[in-house]
Scaffold this active site. Sequence first.
Site, mmCIF file in Angstrom:
data_model
loop_
_atom_site.group_PDB
_atom_site.id
_atom_site.type_symbol
_atom_site.label_atom_id
_atom_site.label_comp_id
_atom_site.label_asym_id
_atom_site.label_seq_id
_atom_site.Cartn_x
_atom_site.Cartn_y
_atom_site.Cartn_z
ATOM 1 N N HIS A 19 0.920 -1.108 -0.265
ATOM 2 C CA HIS A 19 -0.050 -0.013 -0.195
ATOM 3 C C HIS A 19 0.890 1.299 0.341
ATOM 4 C CE1 HIS A 19 0.734 0.636 4.276
ATOM 5 N NE2 HIS A 19 0.367 -0.812 4.696
ATOM 6 N N HIS A 22 4.142 1.345 2.064
ATOM 7 C CA HIS A 22 5.425 0.500 1.436
ATOM 8 C C HIS A 22 5.851 1.262 0.128
ATOM 9 C CE1 HIS A 22 2.670 -2.715 3.068
ATOM 10 N NE2 HIS A 22 3.686 -2.723 3.744
ATOM 11 N N CYS A 138 3.745 -11.821 18.520
ATOM 12 C CA CYS A 138 2.768 -11.384 17.719
ATOM 13 C C CYS A 138 3.092 -12.032 16.429
ATOM 14 C CB CYS A 138 3.071 -9.849 17.727
ATOM 15 S SG CYS A 138 1.849 -9.384 16.424
ATOM 16 N N CYS A 141 3.682 -9.181 13.618
ATOM 17 C CA CYS A 141 4.852 -8.414 13.625
ATOM 18 C C CYS A 141 6.082 -9.256 13.555
ATOM 19 C CB CYS A 141 5.370 -7.810 15.202
ATOM 20 S SG CYS A 141 3.969 -6.327 15.568
ATOM 21 N N CYS A 162 -1.518 -7.055 20.664
ATOM 22 C CA CYS A 162 -0.376 -6.334 20.230
ATOM 23 C C CYS A 162 -0.812 -4.958 19.944
ATOM 24 C CB CYS A 162 0.047 -6.841 18.761
ATOM 25 S SG CYS A 162 1.197 -5.658 17.900
ATOM 26 N N HIS A 165 -1.073 -4.078 16.135
ATOM 27 C CA HIS A 165 -1.826 -4.791 15.265
ATOM 28 C C HIS A 165 -3.410 -4.786 15.925
ATOM 29 C CE1 HIS A 165 1.844 -5.747 13.235
ATOM 30 N NE2 HIS A 165 1.120 -5.498 12.031
ATOM 31 N N LYS A 319 -1.716 4.526 12.280
ATOM 32 C CA LYS A 319 -0.648 4.196 11.383
ATOM 33 C C LYS A 319 -1.710 3.278 10.204
ATOM 34 C CE LYS A 319 2.625 0.907 10.030
ATOM 35 N NZ LYS A 319 3.473 -0.521 10.435
ATOM 36 N N LYS A 322 -2.402 -2.606 6.615
ATOM 37 C CA LYS A 322 -3.352 -3.708 6.247
ATOM 38 C C LYS A 322 -4.192 -4.077 7.278
ATOM 39 C CE LYS A 322 -4.880 -6.894 3.552
ATOM 40 N NZ LYS A 322 -4.308 -8.158 3.908
HETATM 41 N N1 MSP Z 1 9.666 -7.584 6.490
HETATM 42 C C1 MSP Z 1 9.766 -6.673 7.441
HETATM 43 C C2 MSP Z 1 11.140 -5.781 7.303
HETATM 44 C C3 MSP Z 1 12.304 -6.467 7.148
HETATM 45 S S1 MSP Z 1 13.545 -5.562 6.701
HETATM 46 C C4 MSP Z 1 14.990 -6.520 6.848
HETATM 47 C C5 MSP Z 1 8.525 -5.447 7.633
HETATM 48 N N2 MSP Z 1 7.851 -5.622 6.588
HETATM 49 S S2 MSP Z 1 6.536 -4.666 6.275
HETATM 50 O O1 MSP Z 1 5.991 -5.348 4.975
HETATM 51 O O2 MSP Z 1 5.843 -4.619 7.428
HETATM 52 O O3 MSP Z 1 7.192 -3.023 6.002
HETATM 53 C C6 MSP Z 1 7.450 -2.448 6.804
HETATM 54 C C7 MSP Z 1 7.928 -0.939 6.111
HETATM 55 O O4 MSP Z 1 6.790 -0.606 5.273
HETATM 56 C C8 MSP Z 1 8.127 0.070 6.965
HETATM 57 O O5 MSP Z 1 9.310 0.027 7.842
HETATM 58 C C9 MSP Z 1 7.811 1.257 6.097
HETATM 59 O O6 MSP Z 1 9.279 1.307 5.541
HETATM 60 C C10 MSP Z 1 6.680 0.730 5.359
HETATM 61 N N3 MSP Z 1 5.543 1.043 5.655
HETATM 62 C C11 MSP Z 1 4.436 0.516 5.919
HETATM 63 N N4 MSP Z 1 3.295 1.126 6.410
HETATM 64 C C12 MSP Z 1 3.706 2.195 6.400
HETATM 65 C C13 MSP Z 1 3.099 3.740 6.663
HETATM 66 N N5 MSP Z 1 1.667 3.459 7.154
HETATM 67 N N6 MSP Z 1 3.646 4.770 6.692
HETATM 68 C C14 MSP Z 1 4.930 4.713 5.880
HETATM 69 N N7 MSP Z 1 5.773 3.826 5.980
HETATM 70 C C15 MSP Z 1 5.048 2.336 6.078
HETATM 71 O O7 MSP Z 1 8.405 -4.843 8.548
#
Ligand code: MSP
Length: 732
Positions: A19, A22, A138, A141, A162, A165, A319, A322
């Site tokens: 989304h 990411h 979790c 997480c 959590c 979440h 935040k 999903k």
């Molecule tokens: N798989 C782990 C990361 C491993 S790195 C060795 C993970 N994945 S995640 O799919 O949850 O992605 C987290 C990252 O996505 C956040 O750190 C950020 O970079 C981005 N974001 C996810 N949601 C976000 C927001 N709502 N706002 C901004 N960035 C966000 O954690």
Amino acid sequence: MAKTFYLTTPIYYANSLPHLGHLYTMIVADCVHRYKEQRGLESYFLTGTDEHGINIGRAAERAGRTPQEQADYVVSYFTKVTSAFGLDTEHGGYDIFMRTTYPFHAEGVSKFWRQVAHSKTPKGREAIYKGHYEGWFCAPCAAYKTEDEYTKPQQLDQPPLCLIHEAALDRVSEESYFFRLSDYGDALLELYESRPDFIRPEARRNEVMSFVRSGLQDLSVSRLRSSVGWGIPVPDDPAHTIYVWFDALTNYITAIGYGNEERERAVGFEKFWPALHLVGKDILRFHAVYWPAFLMAASVEPPRGIIAHGMWVDQAGRKMSKTLGNTVELGVLHKHFSVDAIRYFCLREMVFGQDGRFGYESLIDRTNSDLASGLGNLTSRTLTMISRYCEGKSPSGLIPEERLLLAKRSGIDTDETTIAGFVEHARDDFLLHFENYAFSRALEVAWSVVARVDKMISDAKPWDLAKDGNQRETLSAVLYRAAESLRWLCVLLYPLMPESAQGIYDQLGLGGASGSPDAKNSLAAIDPAELRWGGLQEGTRIGEVKPLFPRIDKGKLMSEIKTDRSSGTHATAADAVPGAPTAVETQPSPAMKHATEADAVPGRAEMLSTLNAKREEELAIEGLIDITDFTKVELRVGEVLSAERIPKVDKLLLLSVDIGEEKPRQILAGIALHYEPDKLIGRKIAVVSNLKPRKMRGYESQGMLLAASVGEEGKPVLATFTEDVPNGARLK
Ligand code: MSP
């Protein structure tokens, strides 16, 4: 040899589709990557997916796929998104789409684990030991939670939730390997102190330091294979799976060659490490505490630094995630806004280190005011006037001595160095902010140039100057200054808005044969620090003038977005997007285990329809259907009027079933091995009544019976009713 720069985004979980959150980190990384290349560094940009762990296992199970199929499916979507948003290799974006299921990664992780396991902590103890872990875990997480990270339940028999979440935690107690993190506190603090830039922004650095100062606990770094099977086995102890974060973080080094010679040759660990990690603040601890400690244990240099950005939050300040269901749909965004408008908005609106609130209205407002009326308008008025008054060629910026007085009388500043100095100063400020990841400030500075040049034009009134033959040179000088400022803006803005900056550059007649990053005149290769006023050559023929940022009709677009979003949420696969894959048809793309990012790039049209079908795909990933999908199936009570075997066909019975219609239905059922035809007569059964008729063995079947499938051989047991029900009654 060019200096190198290695830049990473987190690798995203492969259990759900990306989304805006990411996308944001990828946009920031893409922007820094392009900037570093402009500055003459050989930059390597990594993004990718984190594909192991309990969540992917669970998502796969729900969707009826293997974990690998699940990961392939999500990855194929990710690569479509990155292509549509111009973030892939083909568009000058990432260099690798890293996947933790690549075999070379497993090789590197095993080597890294061994290296850590054989090392001693700063206190002389072994860095990894076997113990027993019990704690609240979790799954979303993929982390154990401490008391301050969950809310206690109202009732004693309920699990805690959590905080991130709002989901129930699992109580986990099992044998586990531990990383002796508690021995690394001092070494970590020393690292943070000796390198004040290591964690940015400073507020985050302070948070991390106080976390470490408060004392670190050892970290469980494995799960029993019996509870988490989808992952990399612990070397020499396959009953354990390596903890997903240990596995995932290591991707940053395996991707460039750690533990694998082929990758080393292709990229180069020595050449590129250490990396700058861009992450959301949600995962800062993993990157700023655990990861450097693992690296210390393995005697690998720590990262270059960790930049933690804020989160995109919804209107209520939560935040975007999903799990909370409050994400911004990439399909809707892509359908209604240009990629650069989205990039501009994200980079302009999120103040470095703080959270950003996303709203479609603000996106439209910014697009209209800053892009359409601001940069777009300045570009088109400048170029239109060059075309009208200067025969479509860049005029001279020089006002001859003998005309200076005249020029002065028209009210313009005859000293060209005033505007040149302003633009140069702005460039320096811009670069300073950019180096500090303060994109919002950098953009403010760039827009101060837009405003200044706009004012210069309005004050000079070129349309009046054009009427006076004696003011030809004055007019030319004004237009030259405007065009030259635009040239500078293109170079500065390229990393942030590559397509539009290149578009303006092309319209200025500077783009060369094409705007591709390899083209000689591409902005990708122009160092903003090297810009010199006067670089725009007199006589350069301008290109075709086209509007770059059309104005958006806010009311109209808001209502379209509203419709799209509600159909995205509630529509069925069929009515949301004609021709979109339905939940059932949405199968994972062919396995992409060995695919490169180049192989996976789909067409734009395909991308769009896929983006628009995002909601359906999400449901498909979760193995769920919308209620409207279910209501498409019409189920009715039927009574078997007659049943007979079909000659030479063992399995099928030919039934006549009354489902309350004028005529009974002829239905073929594969139950002949388990039901005697006579015994079925008079029986009430459940029938799928709106199934398309289809022919089997020469007979048309006008419906389907419902039956449980029992045991390994799938013995059919007919669904039936214990109470009296009329024929044709609807099942809901
Ligand atoms: N798989 C782990 C990361 C491993 S790195 C060795 C993970 N994945 S995640 O799919 O949850 O992605 C987290 C990252 O996505 C956040 O750190 C950020 O970079 C981005 N974001 C996810 N949601 C976000 C927001 N709502 N706002 C901004 N960035 C966000 O954690």
